[in-house]
Motif scaffolding. Structure first.
Motif, PDB file in Angstrom:
ATOM      1  N   PHE A  11       0.838  -1.199   0.000  1.00 52.81           N
ATOM      2  CA  PHE A  11       0.000   0.000   0.000  1.00 52.81           C
ATOM      3  C   PHE A  11       0.881   1.261   0.000  1.00 52.81           C
ATOM      4  CE2 PHE A  11      -2.824   3.180   1.968  1.00 52.81           C
ATOM      5  CZ  PHE A  11      -3.931   3.052   1.158  1.00 52.81           C
ATOM      6  N   ALA A  12       1.893   1.257   0.861  1.00 51.75           N
ATOM      7  CA  ALA A  12       2.799   2.416   0.929  1.00 51.75           C
ATOM      8  C   ALA A  12       3.598   2.540  -0.372  1.00 51.75           C
ATOM      9  CB  ALA A  12       3.741   2.274   2.120  1.00 51.75           C
ATOM     10  N   GLY A  13       3.976   1.406  -0.938  1.00 47.60           N
ATOM     11  CA  GLY A  13       4.733   1.420  -2.195  1.00 47.60           C
ATOM     12  C   GLY A  13       3.923   2.041  -3.316  1.00 47.60           C
ATOM     13  N   LEU A  14       2.636   1.725  -3.376  1.00 44.26           N
ATOM     14  CA  LEU A  14       1.791   2.288  -4.436  1.00 44.26           C
ATOM     15  C   LEU A  14       1.580   3.788  -4.225  1.00 44.26           C
ATOM     16  CD1 LEU A  14      -0.962  -0.457  -5.002  1.00 44.26           C
ATOM     17  CD2 LEU A  14       1.251  -0.185  -6.135  1.00 44.26           C
ATOM     18  N   ALA A  15       1.469   4.198  -2.953  1.00 46.32           N
ATOM     19  CA  ALA A  15       1.317   5.629  -2.663  1.00 46.32           C
ATOM     20  C   ALA A  15       2.581   6.383  -3.099  1.00 46.32           C
ATOM     21  CB  ALA A  15       1.052   5.842  -1.180  1.00 46.32           C
ATOM     22  N   PHE A  16       3.721   5.771  -2.824  1.00 50.16           N
ATOM     23  CA  PHE A  16       5.006   6.373  -3.211  1.00 50.16           C
ATOM     24  C   PHE A  16       5.089   6.446  -4.742  1.00 50.16           C
ATOM     25  CE2 PHE A  16       9.908   5.825  -2.461  1.00 50.16           C
ATOM     26  CZ  PHE A  16      10.107   7.160  -2.752  1.00 50.16           C
ATOM     27  N   ALA A  17       4.673   5.355  -5.400  1.00 48.00           N
ATOM     28  CA  ALA A  17       4.698   5.325  -6.863  1.00 48.00           C
ATOM     29  C   ALA A  17       3.838   6.461  -7.434  1.00 48.00           C
ATOM     30  CB  ALA A  17       4.202   3.969  -7.374  1.00 48.00           C
ATOM     31  N   GLU A  18       2.656   6.606  -6.870  1.00 48.09           N
ATOM     32  CA  GLU A  18       1.722   7.661  -7.305  1.00 48.09           C
ATOM     33  C   GLU A  18       2.407   9.036  -7.181  1.00 48.09           C
ATOM     34  OE1 GLU A  18      -1.948   6.041  -7.270  1.00 48.09           O
ATOM     35  OE2 GLU A  18      -1.680   7.311  -9.038  1.00 48.09           O
ATOM     36  N   ALA A  19       3.072   9.246  -6.028  1.00 47.92           N
ATOM     37  CA  ALA A  19       3.739  10.536  -5.793  1.00 47.92           C
ATOM     38  C   ALA A  19       4.863  10.762  -6.807  1.00 47.92           C
ATOM     39  CB  ALA A  19       4.295  10.588  -4.372  1.00 47.92           C
ATOM     40  N   ALA A  20       5.450   9.658  -7.292  1.00 45.12           N
ATOM     41  CA  ALA A  20       6.532   9.773  -8.275  1.00 45.12           C
ATOM     42  C   ALA A  20       5.984   9.800  -9.703  1.00 45.12           C
ATOM     43  CB  ALA A  20       7.506   8.607  -8.111  1.00 45.12           C
ATOM     44  N   GLY A  21       4.650   9.809  -9.829  1.00 42.74           N
ATOM     45  CA  GLY A  21       4.027   9.894 -11.157  1.00 42.74           C
ATOM     46  C   GLY A  21       3.799   8.538 -11.802  1.00 42.74           C
ATOM     47  N   LEU A  22       3.917   7.448 -11.040  1.00 39.45           N
ATOM     48  CA  LEU A  22       3.703   6.106 -11.598  1.00 39.45           C
ATOM     49  C   LEU A  22       2.392   5.554 -11.033  1.00 39.45           C
ATOM     50  CD1 LEU A  22       7.318   4.704 -11.042  1.00 39.45           C
ATOM     51  CD2 LEU A  22       6.420   5.913 -13.049  1.00 39.45           C
ATOM     52  N   SER A  23       1.352   5.576 -11.840  1.00 32.44           N
ATOM     53  CA  SER A  23       0.068   5.137 -11.290  1.00 32.44           C
ATOM     54  C   SER A  23      -0.201   3.672 -11.636  1.00 32.44           C
ATOM     55  CB  SER A  23      -1.063   6.036 -11.787  1.00 32.44           C
ATOM     56  OG  SER A  23      -0.948   6.181 -13.162  1.00 32.44           O
ATOM     57  N   VAL A  24      -1.140   3.094 -10.924  1.00 37.87           N
ATOM     58  CA  VAL A  24      -1.519   1.695 -11.166  1.00 37.87           C
ATOM     59  C   VAL A  24      -2.413   1.671 -12.408  1.00 37.87           C
ATOM     60  CG1 VAL A  24      -2.686  -0.326 -10.216  1.00 37.87           C
ATOM     61  CG2 VAL A  24      -1.446   1.215  -8.699  1.00 37.87           C
ATOM     62  N   GLY A  25      -2.006   0.926 -13.430  1.00 35.40           N
ATOM     63  CA  GLY A  25      -2.755   0.886 -14.691  1.00 35.40           C
ATOM     64  C   GLY A  25      -4.195   0.413 -14.510  1.00 35.40           C
ATOM     65  N   GLU A  26      -5.068   0.955 -15.366  1.00 32.36           N
ATOM     66  CA  GLU A  26      -6.496   0.590 -15.342  1.00 32.36           C
ATOM     67  C   GLU A  26      -6.698  -0.917 -15.433  1.00 32.36           C
ATOM     68  OE1 GLU A  26      -9.264   2.387 -15.159  1.00 32.36           O
ATOM     69  OE2 GLU A  26      -8.306   4.370 -15.078  1.00 32.36           O
ATOM     70  N   GLU A  27      -5.790  -1.583 -16.187  1.00 31.36           N
ATOM     71  CA  GLU A  27      -5.963  -3.016 -16.433  1.00 31.36           C
ATOM     72  C   GLU A  27      -5.656  -3.866 -15.193  1.00 31.36           C
ATOM     73  OE1 GLU A  27      -3.597  -1.112 -17.400  1.00 31.36           O
ATOM     74  OE2 GLU A  27      -1.670  -2.128 -17.229  1.00 31.36           O
ATOM     75  N   LEU A  28      -4.994  -3.270 -14.203  1.00 34.32           N
ATOM     76  CA  LEU A  28      -4.624  -4.041 -13.001  1.00 34.32           C
ATOM     77  C   LEU A  28      -5.788  -4.005 -12.003  1.00 34.32           C
ATOM     78  CD1 LEU A  28      -0.866  -2.995 -12.657  1.00 34.32           C
ATOM     79  CD2 LEU A  28      -1.874  -4.913 -13.920  1.00 34.32           C
ATOM     80  N   LYS A  29      -6.858  -4.673 -12.392  1.00 31.27           N
ATOM     81  CA  LYS A  29      -8.123  -4.545 -11.662  1.00 31.27           C
ATOM     82  C   LYS A  29      -8.051  -5.115 -10.245  1.00 31.27           C
ATOM     83  CE  LYS A  29     -11.188  -4.175 -15.648  1.00 31.27           C
ATOM     84  NZ  LYS A  29     -10.435  -2.987 -16.023  1.00 31.27           N
ATOM     85  N   ASN A  30      -7.325  -6.220 -10.084  1.00 35.05           N
ATOM     86  CA  ASN A  30      -7.248  -6.826  -8.741  1.00 35.05           C
ATOM     87  C   ASN A  30      -6.508  -5.900  -7.768  1.00 35.05           C
ATOM     88  OD1 ASN A  30      -8.329  -9.232  -9.904  1.00 35.05           O
ATOM     89  ND2 ASN A  30      -6.276  -9.688 -10.662  1.00 35.05           N
ATOM     90  N   LEU A  31      -5.423  -5.338  -8.273  1.00 37.53           N
ATOM     91  CA  LEU A  31      -4.612  -4.461  -7.425  1.00 37.53           C
ATOM     92  C   LEU A  31      -5.392  -3.185  -7.079  1.00 37.53           C
ATOM     93  CD1 LEU A  31      -1.809  -4.222  -6.125  1.00 37.53           C
ATOM     94  CD2 LEU A  31      -0.963  -3.206  -8.253  1.00 37.53           C
ATOM     95  N   ARG A  32      -6.099  -2.661  -8.057  1.00 38.62           N
ATOM     96  CA  ARG A  32      -6.878  -1.438  -7.806  1.00 38.62           C
ATOM     97  C   ARG A  32      -8.003  -1.700  -6.810  1.00 38.62           C
ATOM     98  NH1 ARG A  32      -6.014   2.603 -12.025  1.00 38.62           N
ATOM     99  NH2 ARG A  32      -8.028   3.524 -11.566  1.00 38.62           N
ATOM    100  N   ALA A  33      -8.665  -2.850  -6.966  1.00 38.67           N
ATOM    101  CA  ALA A  33      -9.779  -3.178  -6.054  1.00 38.67           C
ATOM    102  C   ALA A  33      -9.247  -3.393  -4.642  1.00 38.67           C
ATOM    103  CB  ALA A  33     -10.508  -4.428  -6.546  1.00 38.67           C
ATOM    104  N   TRP A  34      -8.120  -4.090  -4.546  1.00 42.50           N
ATOM    105  CA  TRP A  34      -7.497  -4.319  -3.234  1.00 42.50           C
ATOM    106  C   TRP A  34      -7.127  -2.985  -2.592  1.00 42.50           C
ATOM    107  CZ3 TRP A  34      -2.517  -2.674  -2.244  1.00 42.50           C
ATOM    108  CH2 TRP A  34      -1.958  -3.082  -1.030  1.00 42.50           C
ATOM    109  N   ARG A  35      -6.516  -2.096  -3.367  1.00 37.01           N
ATOM    110  CA  ARG A  35      -6.099  -0.803  -2.809  1.00 37.01           C
ATOM    111  C   ARG A  35      -7.308  -0.005  -2.299  1.00 37.01           C
ATOM    112  NH1 ARG A  35      -2.872   3.695  -6.230  1.00 37.01           N
ATOM    113  NH2 ARG A  35      -4.735   3.421  -7.455  1.00 37.01           N
TER     114      ARG A  35
END
Ligand SMILES: N[C@@H](CCC(=O)N[C@@H](CS)C(=O)NCC(=O)O)C(=O)O
Length: 228
Positions: free
Chosen positions: A177-201
């Motif tokens: 969860f923290a890694g994805l937040a960090f990625a977002e802050a660095a401009g790397l978002s979770v792709g639309e196609e990664l539905k499981n990861l997005r739903a989990w988040r």
């Protein structure tokens, strides 16, 4: 206890989730470290953590614990009733395996991309970057690709399960969860196609320990200094 950290930053957020989940928010005094002014690279802080990163926990007797996983282990086991780091040998093994995968496949390459592929934490920290990597866009790009691969991996992991390591929210989920937040802050978002990861988040974001964590906001002062 004292917690040297900075509100809004991803690794401190890992500990703030744990503190909230364990009901320990009021047992800790937060001591802000000015990362943008490179306070964490000065000797006074390096004496607390030679790695020069936050968070660092200081116990009342002066003992220092750094590394988010180590701090999590300590806090989670204080009351003899661990809820984030595993209750059985099997759970402990699985949780540590997946949380280390999260660091290696998401959080660490995001950190490299953030520091070498973006302005990172700004000018004051430049002096502490390893000169051979400065301006190496291929290095940043390789790490950006590694982050994308890591996200795909965790999307796959979450295909048939509710949480990353075991059947409840654990330290491994906190790291991802923290890694994805960090990625977002660095401009790397979770792709639309990664539905499981997005739903989990989305699910994890609603958990009380995540929602109620102390000082989760990135300080407005820091955002201004970084030009966000
Ligand atoms: N492995 C460390 C990583 C800690 C870390 O990278 N913290 C970041 C803040 S989120 C930091 O202090 N960055 C400062 C820098 O890289 O100069 C942990 O798990 O605690």
């Amino acid at each position: 206890m004292k917690m040297y950290d900075r509100s809004g930053f991803p690794n401190p957020a890992r500990i703030r989730i744990v503190l909230s989940g364990k009901g320990l928010d009021n047992d800790v005094e937060f001591v802000p470290v000015d990362l943008i002014a490179a306070e964490h690279k000065q000797q006074a802080f390096l004496d607390k953590n030679p790695s020069g990163v936050v968070p660092v926990l200081e116990l009342d007797d002066g003992t220092l614990i750094s590394e988010a996983t180590a701090i999590t282990e300590y806090l989670d086991n204080l009351d003899g009733d661990p809820i984030f780091t595993g209750r059985t040998p099997l759970e402990k093994g699985l949780i540590h395996m997946m949380q280390r995968r999260a660091e290696a496949m998401v959080n660490d390459p995001v950190g490299i991309y953030f520091h070498h592929g973006t302005p990172g934490l700004g000018a004051a920290l430049q002096a502490y970057k390893s000169p051979e990597w400065q301006g190496r866009s291929d290095w940043a790009e390789r790490n950006r690709q590694a982050v994308e691969a890591g996200m795909r991996y965790f999307d796959h992991v979450l295909e048939n399960r509710e949480f990353v390591a075991v059947d409840y929210f654990s330290m491994a989920d906190i790291t991802v969860f923290a890694g994805l937040a960090f990625a977002e802050a660095a401009g790397l978002s979770v792709g639309e196609e990664l539905k499981n990861l997005r739903a989990w988040r989305a699910r994890v974001a609603e958990l009380p320990s995540v929602k109620n964590r102390t000082g989760q906001q990135f300080l407005a002062e820091d955002a201004r200094r970084l030009g966000f």
